[in-house]
Design an enzyme around this catalytic site. Sequence first.
Site, PDB file in Angstrom:
ATOM      1  N   ASP A 245       0.870  -1.171   0.000  1.00 44.36           N
ATOM      2  CA  ASP A 245       0.000   0.000   0.000  1.00 44.36           C
ATOM      3  C   ASP A 245       0.913   1.229   0.000  1.00 44.36           C
ATOM      4  O   ASP A 245       2.103   1.135   0.324  1.00 44.36           O
ATOM      5  CB  ASP A 245      -0.894  -0.024   1.239  1.00 44.36           C
TER       6      ASP A 245
ATOM      7  N   ASP B  84      -0.174   5.143   0.858  1.00 40.41           N
ATOM      8  CA  ASP B  84      -0.424   6.130   1.909  1.00 40.41           C
ATOM      9  C   ASP B  84      -0.504   5.496   3.284  1.00 40.41           C
ATOM     10  O   ASP B  84      -1.169   4.477   3.480  1.00 40.41           O
ATOM     11  CB  ASP B  84      -1.729   6.889   1.617  1.00 40.41           C
TER      12      ASP B  84
ATOM     13  N   ASP C 223      -1.726  -0.886   5.704  1.00 43.84           N
ATOM     14  CA  ASP C 223      -2.311  -0.401   6.948  1.00 43.84           C
ATOM     15  C   ASP C 223      -3.827  -0.495   6.953  1.00 43.84           C
ATOM     16  O   ASP C 223      -4.452  -0.219   7.972  1.00 43.84           O
ATOM     17  CB  ASP C 223      -1.925   1.075   7.153  1.00 43.84           C
TER      18      ASP C 223
END
Length: 426
Positions: free
Chosen positions: A162, A164, A390
């Site tokens: 991922d 961001d 996240d």
Amino acid sequence: MAAYGQTQYSPALQPAGPYTPYTHHTQGYSMTPYNIKTEDGLSHSPGQSSLLGYTSNFSGTPPAQTLYSYSTHGQCHNRLAKSHDFSTYSSYSQSQYSPYYNTHYNSPYITTSNITPSAITTAIPYQHTDHPAVSTNHSPESHTGELYDHHYFPLAPDGIWDLDETIIIFHSLLTGTFSTRFGKDSGKAVSLGLWMEEMIFNLADSRLFFNDLEECDQVHIDDVASDDNGQDLSTYNFGTDGFQSPAGGGTLCLGSGVHGGVDWMRKLAFRYRRVKEIYNTYKNNVGGLLGSPKREEWLQLRREMEVLTDLWLTQALKALALINSRPNCVNVMVTTTQLIPALSKVLLYGLGGAFPIENIYSATKTGKESCFERVTQRFGRRAVYVVVGDGVEEETVAKKKNMPFWRVTCRADLEALSHALELDYL
């Protein structure tokens, strides 16, 4: 004269005795479960936050997509940003994945006193000899078989990342969640976030055709390559080719599979080809792309962000470099950011050397599960993948596809990942 004899030097000339067989001493590796997620039972992340004064819970907003505005070139645009609720993320037991790592690990965490902004000024070079350059009109995803099948290397994982709040810290600076969680100056955090936001969209609009392509977003840079006739673009004038009418061309890009005419699609493909050329030319020389004085502003911004985030990006780059350094291993990015702004972020955060543009996928239109499916089709279903992220979406998809998931909620998680890679437990 006395004759020399062996008895005079007997201590030095004694034949060596038989060598004692060497016994390999396995290095102790005691690691509390650092958020590797597997299919079975749920467990929460250990309290790693004390090292940097972090609190144990993230008080964020529920997972959702919110709009925020920015101003560039005298116009105000609504851009899509994602929010995360870190407090709701759970982790799976690590016991299922013992072949990939040992569950005992002590990490010599660095402290904030070791922060040196100069560590971020050099991009990490990426070179993967097993993946040759892709021609203009062909997607690398069309090349299968021995070129991308990693099943001969079952313990050499590809990383699916991922972007961001995993590799980079961006949106949480704007919302204030990062400063709240980690006890940082909220005013400074928001200021740096806005500064980076302005640079991201200025670069996207001025050099990567985002004004033309915002409503024509693609999942992958080569998705419209089949419409490209290979025309030489060295003297092509994108400003006068009539690609976008005064009323806007968004109606021509209502969704995947809905296209304009042949001529319009060719002009769209030209723009994505030029974006690819710019990325490949400047991925390790972003300062040359920005020019002066933007280059100096960008370097200053990067230094200040690294200090604020306690070298978060530097630690992520270390893990990325470790994966790239392994034979037949690559890093792949799947992000919910639109493709063009995602490429702008990758360049400005110095990640171009870690991610070939062909390995970047935008899940804005299709969702991450669809992107993961494309990745496994391209690199082979028998390859080993480790998902690093996240968010709930990538966690859910990783679980569904039986992929190990390494959850990142603080810098210590990235540091633990690097140590696991260094000791070949992943």
